[in-house]
Write a protein that holds these residues in place. Structure first.
Motif, PDB file in Angstrom:
ATOM      1  N   ASN A  52     -73.949 -73.148 -69.487  1.00 38.87           N
ATOM      2  CA  ASN A  52     -73.445 -74.657 -69.440  1.00 38.87           C
ATOM      3  C   ASN A  52     -74.474 -75.443 -69.769  1.00 38.87           C
ATOM      4  O   ASN A  52     -74.998 -76.344 -68.950  1.00 38.87           O
ATOM      5  CB  ASN A  52     -72.891 -74.814 -68.120  1.00 38.87           C
ATOM      6  CG  ASN A  52     -71.798 -73.835 -67.823  1.00 38.87           C
ATOM      7  OD1 ASN A  52     -70.742 -73.462 -68.364  1.00 38.87           O
ATOM      8  ND2 ASN A  52     -71.380 -73.311 -66.434  1.00 38.87           N
ATOM      9  N   ASP A 118     -75.703 -72.020 -76.373  1.00 36.61           N
ATOM     10  CA  ASP A 118     -75.201 -70.727 -75.730  1.00 36.61           C
ATOM     11  C   ASP A 118     -73.503 -70.653 -76.158  1.00 36.61           C
ATOM     12  O   ASP A 118     -72.621 -70.496 -75.393  1.00 36.61           O
ATOM     13  CB  ASP A 118     -75.171 -70.695 -74.359  1.00 36.61           C
ATOM     14  CG  ASP A 118     -76.421 -70.598 -73.949  1.00 36.61           C
ATOM     15  OD1 ASP A 118     -77.146 -70.001 -74.553  1.00 36.61           O
ATOM     16  OD2 ASP A 118     -77.199 -71.358 -72.963  1.00 36.61           O
ATOM     17  N   GLY A 119     -73.087 -70.974 -77.576  1.00 40.34           N
ATOM     18  CA  GLY A 119     -71.759 -70.747 -78.016  1.00 40.34           C
ATOM     19  C   GLY A 119     -70.942 -71.692 -77.678  1.00 40.34           C
ATOM     20  O   GLY A 119     -69.944 -71.912 -78.008  1.00 40.34           O
ATOM     21  N   VAL A 120     -71.635 -72.950 -77.006  1.00 38.66           N
ATOM     22  CA  VAL A 120     -70.474 -74.109 -76.684  1.00 38.66           C
ATOM     23  C   VAL A 120     -71.071 -75.388 -77.785  1.00 38.66           C
ATOM     24  O   VAL A 120     -72.294 -75.501 -77.876  1.00 38.66           O
ATOM     25  CB  VAL A 120     -70.736 -74.472 -75.505  1.00 38.66           C
ATOM     26  CG1 VAL A 120     -69.719 -75.669 -75.057  1.00 38.66           C
ATOM     27  CG2 VAL A 120     -70.176 -73.515 -74.610  1.00 38.66           C
ATOM     28  N   LEU A 133     -66.544 -77.724 -77.289  1.00 40.18           N
ATOM     29  CA  LEU A 133     -65.474 -76.516 -78.005  1.00 40.18           C
ATOM     30  C   LEU A 133     -66.362 -75.077 -77.955  1.00 40.18           C
ATOM     31  O   LEU A 133     -67.428 -75.101 -78.080  1.00 40.18           O
ATOM     32  CB  LEU A 133     -65.197 -77.038 -79.243  1.00 40.18           C
ATOM     33  CG  LEU A 133     -64.804 -78.406 -79.358  1.00 40.18           C
ATOM     34  CD1 LEU A 133     -64.833 -78.687 -80.870  1.00 40.18           C
ATOM     35  CD2 LEU A 133     -63.398 -78.631 -78.705  1.00 40.18           C
ATOM     36  N   GLU A 134     -65.511 -74.226 -77.861  1.00 41.64           N
ATOM     37  CA  GLU A 134     -65.973 -73.048 -78.165  1.00 41.64           C
ATOM     38  C   GLU A 134     -66.508 -72.797 -79.455  1.00 41.64           C
ATOM     39  O   GLU A 134     -65.441 -72.834 -80.609  1.00 41.64           O
ATOM     40  CB  GLU A 134     -64.734 -71.781 -77.963  1.00 41.64           C
ATOM     41  CG  GLU A 134     -65.497 -70.369 -77.737  1.00 41.64           C
ATOM     42  CD  GLU A 134     -64.577 -69.401 -77.346  1.00 41.64           C
ATOM     43  OE1 GLU A 134     -63.584 -69.011 -78.285  1.00 41.64           O
ATOM     44  OE2 GLU A 134     -64.048 -69.178 -76.209  1.00 41.64           O
ATOM     45  N   ALA A 135     -67.844 -72.644 -79.847  1.00 43.54           N
ATOM     46  CA  ALA A 135     -68.167 -72.994 -81.188  1.00 43.54           C
ATOM     47  C   ALA A 135     -67.481 -71.678 -82.134  1.00 43.54           C
ATOM     48  O   ALA A 135     -67.553 -72.156 -83.312  1.00 43.54           O
ATOM     49  CB  ALA A 135     -69.874 -72.671 -81.519  1.00 43.54           C
ATOM     50  N   GLN A 136     -67.420 -70.629 -81.850  1.00 47.89           N
ATOM     51  CA  GLN A 136     -66.968 -69.616 -82.631  1.00 47.89           C
ATOM     52  C   GLN A 136     -65.601 -69.743 -83.041  1.00 47.89           C
ATOM     53  O   GLN A 136     -64.935 -69.358 -84.252  1.00 47.89           O
ATOM     54  CB  GLN A 136     -66.866 -68.036 -81.998  1.00 47.89           C
ATOM     55  CG  GLN A 136     -66.921 -66.939 -83.122  1.00 47.89           C
ATOM     56  CD  GLN A 136     -67.307 -65.576 -82.396  1.00 47.89           C
ATOM     57  OE1 GLN A 136     -67.501 -65.605 -81.327  1.00 47.89           O
ATOM     58  NE2 GLN A 136     -67.063 -64.754 -83.111  1.00 47.89           N
ATOM     59  N   THR A 137     -64.591 -70.227 -81.968  1.00 47.33           N
ATOM     60  CA  THR A 137     -63.158 -70.307 -82.277  1.00 47.33           C
ATOM     61  C   THR A 137     -62.367 -71.943 -82.213  1.00 47.33           C
ATOM     62  O   THR A 137     -61.403 -72.105 -82.781  1.00 47.33           O
ATOM     63  CB  THR A 137     -62.385 -69.675 -81.293  1.00 47.33           C
ATOM     64  OG1 THR A 137     -62.712 -70.371 -79.830  1.00 47.33           O
ATOM     65  CG2 THR A 137     -62.751 -68.178 -81.300  1.00 47.33           C
ATOM     66  N   LYS A 139     -61.821 -73.436 -79.468  1.00 42.11           N
ATOM     67  CA  LYS A 139     -61.162 -73.565 -78.626  1.00 42.11           C
ATOM     68  C   LYS A 139     -61.531 -74.807 -77.549  1.00 42.11           C
ATOM     69  O   LYS A 139     -62.921 -74.736 -77.320  1.00 42.11           O
ATOM     70  CB  LYS A 139     -61.046 -72.466 -77.588  1.00 42.11           C
ATOM     71  CG  LYS A 139     -60.170 -72.298 -76.472  1.00 42.11           C
ATOM     72  CD  LYS A 139     -60.360 -71.154 -75.439  1.00 42.11           C
ATOM     73  CE  LYS A 139     -59.684 -71.339 -74.199  1.00 42.11           C
ATOM     74  NZ  LYS A 139     -59.760 -70.055 -73.557  1.00 42.11           N
ATOM     75  N   GLU A 140     -60.892 -75.624 -77.302  1.00 42.93           N
ATOM     76  CA  GLU A 140     -61.201 -76.836 -76.466  1.00 42.93           C
ATOM     77  C   GLU A 140     -61.430 -76.270 -74.825  1.00 42.93           C
ATOM     78  O   GLU A 140     -60.642 -75.655 -74.339  1.00 42.93           O
ATOM     79  CB  GLU A 140     -60.201 -77.986 -76.194  1.00 42.93           C
ATOM     80  CG  GLU A 140     -60.534 -79.039 -75.481  1.00 42.93           C
ATOM     81  CD  GLU A 140     -59.448 -80.018 -75.563  1.00 42.93           C
ATOM     82  OE1 GLU A 140     -58.703 -80.272 -74.350  1.00 42.93           O
ATOM     83  OE2 GLU A 140     -59.318 -80.575 -76.351  1.00 42.93           O
ATOM     84  N   LEU A 141     -62.744 -76.800 -74.596  1.00 45.92           N
ATOM     85  CA  LEU A 141     -63.265 -76.292 -73.031  1.00 45.92           C
ATOM     86  C   LEU A 141     -62.939 -77.406 -72.179  1.00 45.92           C
ATOM     87  O   LEU A 141     -62.544 -77.170 -71.214  1.00 45.92           O
ATOM     88  CB  LEU A 141     -64.624 -75.743 -73.138  1.00 45.92           C
ATOM     89  CG  LEU A 141     -64.973 -74.636 -74.045  1.00 45.92           C
ATOM     90  CD1 LEU A 141     -66.395 -74.351 -74.068  1.00 45.92           C
ATOM     91  CD2 LEU A 141     -64.187 -73.363 -73.650  1.00 45.92           C
TER      92      LEU A 141
END
Length: 207
Positions: A52, A118-120, A133-137, A139-141
């Motif tokens: 986070n 860390d992927g975000v 957002l989830e960097a790989q996909t 997807k909204e966090l």
């Protein structure tokens, strides 16, 4: 002093000693993040990286900055804008394509540089909106939408663009269009604190 009183005093001293020892063990297990406030200090105590949005001086100086992660608008502590990734080169560049897109729901200007930790991916939008957002996909966090005093638009230029966020030790910092600076919890976007940075709003300042 009788034997019973001595036993009680001894028991109390033992409890105090055990309490201090337990306290010390907790401090060692969970180091205080404030111990690493001084940038670049050789004596600073570095807290372990956390999920986070945990960015500190040690992580900015690590090989991950500008490579696996893009922690500042310039990628690293020196704001070099240089990517250390090596999988994209002259032989592979033709394979690049769109992996995902994210709809911000606006036709206004977007000029911010996203950061990736860390992927975000943390990105800013119109007037100081923030998207995690989830960097790989993609997807909204979470999202953050500041309540902006639109009177600031009367004296401003260049649309209501925002040039990006800063992420530091679990907080996402963003300046809203009307000059209010927000510190958000990187985990969920909740407002930790906010402060008005404009001295005189009658002069038409904006951020």
């Amino acid at each position: 002093m009788n034997y019973r009183v001595l036993v009680i005093i001894g028991a109390l001293l033992l409890l105090v000693a055990c309490g201090d020892e337990a306290s010390d063990s907790r401090v060692k297990e969970y180091p205080d993040a404030k111990a690493s406030e001084t940038f670049g200090s050789s004596t600073e105590v570095q807290a372990a990286p956390r999920a986070n949005g945990w960015v500190d001086a040690a992580r900015l100086a690590s090989p991950d900055a500008g490579a696996a992660m893009w922690m500042t608008t310039g990628g690293d502590a020196g704001e070099t804008h240089y990517s250390r990734l090596d999988k994209v080169n002259r032989e592979t560049v033709h394979r690049l394509g769109v992996a995902w897109d994210y709809q911000t729901g606006t036709t206004r200007g977007l000029e911010g540089t996203p950061t990736v930790i860390d992927g975000v991916m943390y990105a800013s939008g119109v007037a100081g909106a923030v998207y995690a957002l989830e960097a790989q996909t993609g997807k909204e966090l979470w999202t953050f939408e500041p309540r902006v005093d639109m009177q600031a638009n009367r004296g401003a230029c260049c649309d209501m663009v925002n040039r990006g966020v800063a992420v530091w030790k679990g907080k996402v910092y963003v300046a809203a269009f009307d000059g209010v600076l927000y510190a958000l919890d990187a985990a969920d976007g909740d407002v930790i604190w906010k402060v008005d940075t404009i001295y005189d709003h009658s002069r038409g300042y904006s951020s």
